[in-house]
Design an enzyme around this catalytic site. Structure first.
Site: not given
Ligand SMILES: NC(=O)c1ccc[n+]([C@@H]2O[C@H](COP(=O)([O-])OP(=O)(O)OC[C@H]3O[C@@H](n4cnc5c(N)ncnc54)[C@H](OP(=O)(O)O)[C@@H]3O)[C@@H](O)[C@H]2O)c1
Length: 280
Positions: A46, A51, A76, A109
């Site tokens: 994704d 990004y 997106k 998006h």
């Molecule tokens: N459509 C939208 O508006 C929107 C908005 C936000 C996100 N997204 C999508 O959703 C995806 C995921 O959301 P996100 O990146 O915001 O947050 P997330 O996946 O909820 O969390 C990512 C964070 O958690 C840490 N982490 C990951 N796995 C872990 C584990 N097993 N134990 C402890 N910490 C962990 C990562 O650290 P490290 O990397 O340092 O390991 C990073 O800081 C994004 O990458 C994107 O593709 C979309």
């Protein structure tokens, strides 16, 4: 290791329920992170124009030695490109950056209802063009609220395949999820572990200890059992692997209910509000 389930989209296509998100991964590190995820077994990435790492996604897939057809790619539309001609140019740019002639899924998006004269309908009709041409195998939206979805239903032809919205234990976003369930729109849960904020939660930690999994695995498993699509982000190799190992255990109904009960409603939202987030 159990396989990642494929979910049926409303147009006959399928999507792996677990993917790898690349938000906030440095463009220079994206190819390595994606190649690592693919090595672990992820087959769904994704990304987004905003990004600025679509190029790295394409490079990572090629570095992993996989055929394009083996990986489900979502991107997106940039908030800067909602006008139809801008959207067409931006979509060309996405395909060029990924070095592919199609994406599996392309999303608006953000709806930006206070920008572009509130006209996300023309933007959606432009995505319908990409879909009809086969350059986007499926199209969907992100951060759409129920009134936005109702407006698309009234004024356009193609029902979005997914709505990618903020969902995690502290923000269930239930009204928007329920609309999706009623209308054949799958929910993709972004920030599924609330960027780490739910991992110290005592309820989640207690369940994790009992089932012999980590808090992240329990939280991701909760999403999977609710039927949502997830793509946790990590640049830490051990966590990339950990987040993939969620198909060899099941949460009991009681555990699911305890995690559901952590929902704080609007107070739990961490990102921008779709009704007010504007461009620029
Ligand atoms: N459509 C939208 O508006 C929107 C908005 C936000 C996100 N997204 C999508 O959703 C995806 C995921 O959301 P996100 O990146 O915001 O947050 P997330 O996946 O909820 O969390 C990512 C964070 O958690 C840490 N982490 C990951 N796995 C872990 C584990 N097993 N134990 C402890 N910490 C962990 C990562 O650290 P490290 O990397 O340092 O390991 C990073 O800081 C994004 O990458 C994107 O593709 C979309």
């Amino acid at each position: 290791m159990a396989d990642v389930p494929n979910l049926n989209l409303n147009n006959g296509q399928t999507i792996p329920q677990l993917g790898f998100g690349v938000f906030q991964i440095d463009p220079a590190e994206t190819a390595d992170a994606v190649a690592k995820a693919l090595d672990v077994g992820y087959r769904h990435i994704d990304t987004a124009e905003m990004y600025q790492n679509e190029k790295g996604v394409g490079e990572g897939i090629r570095a992993a030695g996989l055929d394009r057809s083996e990986v489900f790619i979502t991107s997106k539309l940039s908030n800067a490109a909602h006008r139809p001609d801008d959207a067409r140019a931006a979509f060309d740019g996405t395909l060029a950056a990924l070095d592919t002639d199609y994406v599996d899924l392309f999303l608006i998006h953000w709806p930006l209802p206070t920008s572009y004269d509130g006209d996300f309908v023309s933007t959606w009709k432009t995505l319908e063009e990409f879909y009809r041409a086969g350059r986007a195998r499926s199209i969907g939206v992100s951060n759409f609220q129920v009134p936005h979805l109702r407006r698309l239903a009234a004024e356009t032809d193609v029902v979005p395949a997914v709505n990618q919205i903020e969902v995690h234990p502290y923000f269930g976003n239930e009204e928007v999820r329920a609309y999706g369930q009623e209308h054949g729109i799958l929910t993709e849960a972004w920030s599924p572990i609330a960027q780490g904020a739910v991992l110290d939660d005592p309820t989640i930690s207690t369940i994790a200890e009992r089932v012999g999994k980590t808090p992240a695995q329990v939280t991701l498993r909760w999403h999977v059992q609710r039927g949502d699509i997830i793509f946790p982000k990590s640049t830490t190799p051990s966590r990339i692997k950990e987040n993939f190992e969620i198909f060899d255990f099941t949460l009991e109904d009681e555990d699911m209910a305890m995690i559901n009960a952590l929902d704080k409603g609007e107070e739990g939202r961490t990102g921008g509000h779709p009704d007010t987030l504007a461009f620029p």
